[in-house]
Scaffold this motif. Structure first.
Motif, PDB file in Angstrom:
ATOM      1  N   SER A   9       0.802  -1.283  -0.146  1.00 13.39           N
ATOM      2  CA  SER A   9      -0.035   0.009  -0.082  1.00 13.39           C
ATOM      3  C   SER A   9       0.899   1.229   0.159  1.00 13.39           C
ATOM      4  O   SER A   9       2.023   1.108   0.391  1.00 13.39           O
ATOM      5  CB  SER A   9      -0.710   0.226   1.477  1.00 13.39           C
ATOM      6  N   PRO A  10       0.376   2.318  -0.503  1.00  9.62           N
ATOM      7  CA  PRO A  10       1.079   3.466  -0.755  1.00  9.62           C
ATOM      8  C   PRO A  10       1.972   4.064   0.720  1.00  9.62           C
ATOM      9  O   PRO A  10       2.811   4.524   0.980  1.00  9.62           O
ATOM     10  CB  PRO A  10       0.171   4.664  -0.973  1.00  9.62           C
ATOM     11  N   THR A  11       1.112   3.679   2.064  1.00 10.81           N
ATOM     12  CA  THR A  11       1.604   4.310   3.276  1.00 10.81           C
ATOM     13  C   THR A  11       2.707   3.404   3.639  1.00 10.81           C
ATOM     14  O   THR A  11       3.548   3.793   4.677  1.00 10.81           O
ATOM     15  CB  THR A  11       0.533   4.120   4.315  1.00 10.81           C
ATOM     16  N   LEU A  13       5.269   2.609   1.643  1.00 11.94           N
ATOM     17  CA  LEU A  13       6.278   2.810   0.927  1.00 11.94           C
ATOM     18  C   LEU A  13       7.002   4.156   1.260  1.00 11.94           C
ATOM     19  O   LEU A  13       6.505   5.263   1.707  1.00 11.94           O
ATOM     20  CB  LEU A  13       5.943   2.987  -0.624  1.00 11.94           C
ATOM     21  N   GLU A  17      10.108   5.399  -3.097  1.00 14.32           N
ATOM     22  CA  GLU A  17       9.362   4.414  -3.816  1.00 14.32           C
ATOM     23  C   GLU A  17       8.262   4.765  -4.243  1.00 14.32           C
ATOM     24  O   GLU A  17       7.815   4.234  -5.155  1.00 14.32           O
ATOM     25  CB  GLU A  17       9.260   3.238  -2.865  1.00 14.32           C
ATOM     26  N   LEU A  18       7.275   5.795  -3.622  1.00 13.40           N
ATOM     27  CA  LEU A  18       5.978   6.197  -4.096  1.00 13.40           C
ATOM     28  C   LEU A  18       6.511   7.039  -5.397  1.00 13.40           C
ATOM     29  O   LEU A  18       5.730   6.801  -6.322  1.00 13.40           O
ATOM     30  CB  LEU A  18       5.649   7.322  -2.979  1.00 13.40           C
ATOM     31  N   ARG A  21       7.095   4.628  -8.216  1.00 13.28           N
ATOM     32  CA  ARG A  21       5.760   3.821  -8.671  1.00 13.28           C
ATOM     33  C   ARG A  21       4.802   4.690  -9.275  1.00 13.28           C
ATOM     34  O   ARG A  21       4.098   4.586 -10.474  1.00 13.28           O
ATOM     35  CB  ARG A  21       5.177   3.094  -7.237  1.00 13.28           C
ATOM     36  N   TYR A  22       4.744   5.934  -8.916  1.00 18.29           N
ATOM     37  CA  TYR A  22       4.053   6.868  -9.503  1.00 18.29           C
ATOM     38  C   TYR A  22       4.226   7.136 -11.098  1.00 18.29           C
ATOM     39  O   TYR A  22       3.539   7.422 -11.924  1.00 18.29           O
ATOM     40  CB  TYR A  22       3.654   8.065  -8.651  1.00 18.29           C
ATOM     41  N   ASP A  30      -1.001   7.177  -5.041  1.00 20.07           N
ATOM     42  CA  ASP A  30       0.446   7.172  -4.682  1.00 20.07           C
ATOM     43  C   ASP A  30       0.950   8.530  -4.468  1.00 20.07           C
ATOM     44  O   ASP A  30       1.509   8.935  -3.295  1.00 20.07           O
ATOM     45  CB  ASP A  30       1.511   6.277  -5.613  1.00 20.07           C
TER      46      ASP A  30
END
Length: 211
Positions: A9-11, A13, A17-18, A21-22, A30
């Motif tokens: 989950s975004p929280t 990362l 990393e966010l 991934r975005y 994200d």
């Protein structure tokens, strides 16, 4: 029986990393989690430049919408520092648009962003000390006058590069200058800006010493 591993989950990362991934997947959630982590700092920056608070809040939301596109196209190494500069520049563009709108928009102090170290004002989390605020205003005014004294080509290239975050090629396309001239204007403009500010600083020091 095999279980498919769920994506984190975004929280869970980190900022880096966010961002990665975005940029790869474009999932707004994200970026939303990432931005929310830094939103108090962004709001504090906007409040330094914009009043009332409603204007600062609007700027915070506008900046998020801007990041939706920017962070898909650009790789950012130090996100907190980059976001600080981007938030500040966004506020400055708002102030510049108000200035162009005329005096009915209120008094405006135009600040130019970092240009090879020529500006040290506007750092995050300054105190409310009156003397420090007065010194900051004096530096901002000196910076505004220095920018206004530059040749038009240098001034425009600096504004596009530092305020609007445009690359050399975009600046060349917008101004009609070739790439060599754009680079020359940026180098000479930065040098002239620093020279002007150094001269203003020395003059101010001499005036204060004579009092």
């Amino acid at each position: 029986m095999f279980f498919k591993r769920r994506p984190p989950s975004p929280t869970e990362l980190s900022d880096a990393e966010l961002l990665t991934r975005y940029r790869q997947q474009g999932v707004v959630a994200d970026l939303g989690v990432l931005y929310e982590r830094h939103m108090p700092t962004v709001f504090a920056i906007c409040r330094k430049y914009l009043r009332p608070d409603e204007d600062a809040q609007d700027a915070v939301m506008q900046l998020f919408e801007k990041l939706l596109d920017t962070l898909r196209r650009h790789e950012v190494d130090n996100f907190p520092a980059w976001l600080h500069a981007t938030a500040r520049n966004h506020c400055l563009m708002i102030l510049r648009s108000r200035q162009r709108a005329g005096p009915e928009s209120g008094p405006v102090v135009v600040q130019f962003p970092d240009a090879a170290g020529v500006e040290s004002v506007g750092a995050a989390h300054r105190g409310d000390d009156a003397e420090e605020q007065e010194l900051t205003e004096a530096r901002l005014q000196a910076l505004e006058h220095a920018l206004a004294d530059l040749p038009a080509g240098q001034r425009r290239c600096l504004e596009l590069f530092y305020l609007e975050k445009k690359c050399y090629r975009d600046i060349a396309q917008e101004t009609g200058f070739d790439l060599g001239l754009v680079k020359s204007h940026l180098q000479n403009g930065t040098r002239n800006l620093k020279r002007h500010l150094d001269s203003s600083s020395n003059s101010s020091f001499n005036t204060n010493a004579a009092r």
